[in-house]
Scaffold this active site. Structure first.
Site, mmCIF file in Angstrom:
data_model
loop_
_atom_site.group_PDB
_atom_site.id
_atom_site.type_symbol
_atom_site.label_atom_id
_atom_site.label_comp_id
_atom_site.label_asym_id
_atom_site.label_seq_id
_atom_site.Cartn_x
_atom_site.Cartn_y
_atom_site.Cartn_z
ATOM 1 N N THR A 73 0.997 -1.210 -0.125
ATOM 2 C CA THR A 73 0.054 -0.037 0.087
ATOM 3 C C THR A 73 0.681 1.184 -0.094
ATOM 4 O O THR A 73 0.601 2.206 -0.717
ATOM 5 C CB THR A 73 -1.086 -0.029 1.155
ATOM 6 O OG1 THR A 73 -1.759 -1.103 1.179
ATOM 7 C CG2 THR A 73 -1.870 1.149 1.123
ATOM 8 N N ASN A 147 -5.084 -9.439 -8.166
ATOM 9 C CA ASN A 147 -4.995 -10.427 -6.915
ATOM 10 C C ASN A 147 -6.346 -11.427 -6.833
ATOM 11 O O ASN A 147 -6.526 -12.251 -6.142
ATOM 12 C CB ASN A 147 -5.104 -9.434 -5.532
ATOM 13 C CG ASN A 147 -6.226 -8.346 -6.072
ATOM 14 O OD1 ASN A 147 -6.001 -7.459 -7.015
ATOM 15 N ND2 ASN A 147 -7.224 -7.922 -5.029
ATOM 16 N N THR A 233 12.986 5.363 10.957
ATOM 17 C CA THR A 233 13.993 4.109 11.126
ATOM 18 C C THR A 233 13.549 2.760 10.555
ATOM 19 O O THR A 233 12.278 2.537 10.795
ATOM 20 C CB THR A 233 13.989 3.780 12.825
ATOM 21 O OG1 THR A 233 14.566 5.062 13.361
ATOM 22 C CG2 THR A 233 15.227 2.668 13.042
ATOM 23 N N CYS A 322 -8.716 -7.611 1.500
ATOM 24 C CA CYS A 322 -8.301 -6.295 2.047
ATOM 25 C C CYS A 322 -9.451 -5.644 2.559
ATOM 26 O O CYS A 322 -9.186 -4.501 3.180
ATOM 27 C CB CYS A 322 -7.495 -5.581 1.195
ATOM 28 S SG CYS A 322 -5.842 -6.588 0.879
HETATM 29 N N1 PLP Z 1 -1.683 -4.547 -4.330
HETATM 30 C C1 PLP Z 1 -2.365 -5.939 -4.578
HETATM 31 C C2 PLP Z 1 -2.410 -6.228 -5.702
HETATM 32 C C3 PLP Z 1 -2.739 -6.531 -3.183
HETATM 33 O O1 PLP Z 1 -3.291 -7.559 -3.662
HETATM 34 C C4 PLP Z 1 -2.508 -6.004 -2.202
HETATM 35 C C5 PLP Z 1 -2.820 -6.761 -0.885
HETATM 36 O O2 PLP Z 1 -3.850 -7.519 -0.884
HETATM 37 C C6 PLP Z 1 -1.853 -4.730 -1.859
HETATM 38 C C7 PLP Z 1 -1.370 -3.966 -3.109
HETATM 39 C C8 PLP Z 1 -1.626 -4.289 -0.643
HETATM 40 O O3 PLP Z 1 -0.462 -4.809 -0.060
HETATM 41 P P1 PLP Z 1 -0.053 -4.549 1.547
HETATM 42 O O4 PLP Z 1 -1.118 -5.658 2.210
HETATM 43 O O5 PLP Z 1 1.508 -4.884 1.672
HETATM 44 O O6 PLP Z 1 -0.254 -3.166 1.854
#
Ligand code: PLP
Length: 381
Positions: A73, A147, A233, A322
């Site tokens: 993210t 995803n 850090t 997510c």
């Molecule tokens: N981008 C994609 C395609 C994802 O599938 C995800 C998490 O599901 C993310 C970004 C976000 O990654 P993170 O969980 O490391 O913030």
């Protein structure tokens, strides 16, 4: 008989690899701050720089191209924020992008345009070409692999269009990394987001890879860490785990093909009773992740499938995980023109520790649940 515990939700998060766990624990034994000049500080710095090399090698870049951040993210946000700072006035995002890209683009203050997907889930480059011919330089965000469906996007072709229009191509490779071979330079991306926990590293650490055309501008201010690109850090233990996971994932890439064979065997079983595999048509075009299966059977709601499989000891998810446990109709399936199937989409995703038996057991549990539900429906009718 004890209930099996089969984890097939790697696209949400992969179980930590033993190499990564060991690296994290070893790093915890090092007390130093990587910015300190004393021996402990230098030891911590070594850990971070070793990991930078390992992560760079996974995607074919020199260590200096890798900036560690807190996850996928933040990597997406750092790229989009940097492009906004560089004077790009509009951002083109594919309709298949993760919320980490869509929401960040929406909050960026740039004009946002949505690039449609075709029926296979592949971004419409004919649409992009036309959009790029409009006034103003554009940031284009196109993920390497989706995803939910695992559909791989035509990144090199997109890069040619974006470069001709003097744009910036940002690629979210969070799902692709460690599952397919990635050569950042051959793809022609300007920036690329990676996340450790999708490839067997710890959660809460990721990286932004940047090529020579992109200037990364830090989005949070403070110390000069990460060569001034990301203050704060470093998460030394997390970064150590990320590096070890990246190295192990690169080593294991050839065996990922097995996942594809086992995944396809499950696909045939569910198709035989009428389920549809979403994004299957993309296989012959730019490909699909070998360990991802997105299926839908009309009338068999995503949530009911997830619950039934969970009761059978099989952990999968409905679309993107997510959204804080919320099960909603898949936006990606909708964007592929199958709004009719969106409430029924199920994502099964394996990975480094997944066996053939896991895929078979998942199929057994799904077919049993499907026939139970069907029988109940027939009784009601
Ligand atoms: N981008 C994609 C395609 C994802 O599938 C995800 C998490 O599901 C993310 C970004 C976000 O990654 P993170 O969980 O490391 O913030």
């Amino acid at each position: 008989m004890t209930k099996p515990s089969i984890y097939l939700d790697y696209n949400a998060t992969a179980p930590i690899r033993p190499e990564a766990r060991d690296a994290v624990l070893r790093a915890f034994e090092t007390a130093g701050n990587p910015s300190s000049v004393h021996a402990s500080g230098r030891a911590a710095r070594d850990i971070v720089e070793t990991a930078r090399k390992q992560v760079g090698e996974l995607v074919g870049v020199v260590p200096g191209s890798v900036t560690f951040v807190s996850g996928g993210t933040e990597a997406n946000a750092l790229a989009i924020g940097s492009a906004a700072f560089a004077g790009f006035n509009r951002v083109i995002v594919s309709e298949g992008e993760h919320d980490a890209v869509l929401e960040t683009a929406a909050a960026s203050g740039l004009q946002v345009l949505k690039m449609p997907l075709d029926a296979d889930g592949v971004a419409r480059l004919d649409w992009l070409e036309e959009a790029l011919s409009d006034e103003g330089r554009a940031l284009v965000c196109l993920m390497l692999a989706n995803n939910e469906t695992g559909v791989i996007q035509p990144i090199a072709e997109t890069s040619a269009l974006v470069r001709a229009a003097d744009g910036w191509l940002h690629v979210d490779a969070v799902q692709a990394a460690g599952k397919i071979a990635i050569d950042f330079t051959a793809l022609g991306a300007d920036t690329m987001a990676l996340s450790a926990h999708k490839l067997g590293g710890p959660q809460g650490v990721g990286a932004l890879v940047a090529g020579t055309r992109a200037t990364i501008v830090r989005q949070q201010h403070g110390g000069g860490q990460e060569r001034g690109r990301r203050a704060g850090t470093e998460n030394v233990a997390g970064i150590a785990g990320f590096g070890a996971a990246a190295e192990a994932a690169a080593r294991d890439l050839p065996s990922m093909a097995n996942q594809g064979t086992w995944r396809d065997a499950l696909a045939e079983r569910v198709k035989a009773v009428g389920a549809v595999v979403l994004g299957e048509g993309a296989q012959e075009r730019f490909g699909r992740l070998p360990q991802t299966l997105c299926l839908a059977a009309e009338g068999f709601a995503s949530q009911i499938q997830v619950m039934n499989l969970d009761l059978a000891g099989v952990m999968v998810s409905a679309g993107s995980a997510c959204s804080s446990g919320k099960v909603k109709a898949s936006r990606v399936v909708d964007a592929m023109g199958r709004a009719d199937l969106a409430p029924f989409a199920l994502r099964v995703s394996g990975g480094w520790a997944t066996t053939e038996q896991d895929w078979i057991s998942c199929g057994d549990a799904w077919l049993a649940a499907y026939s139970r539900i069907g029988a109940r429906r027939r009784e009601v009718a």
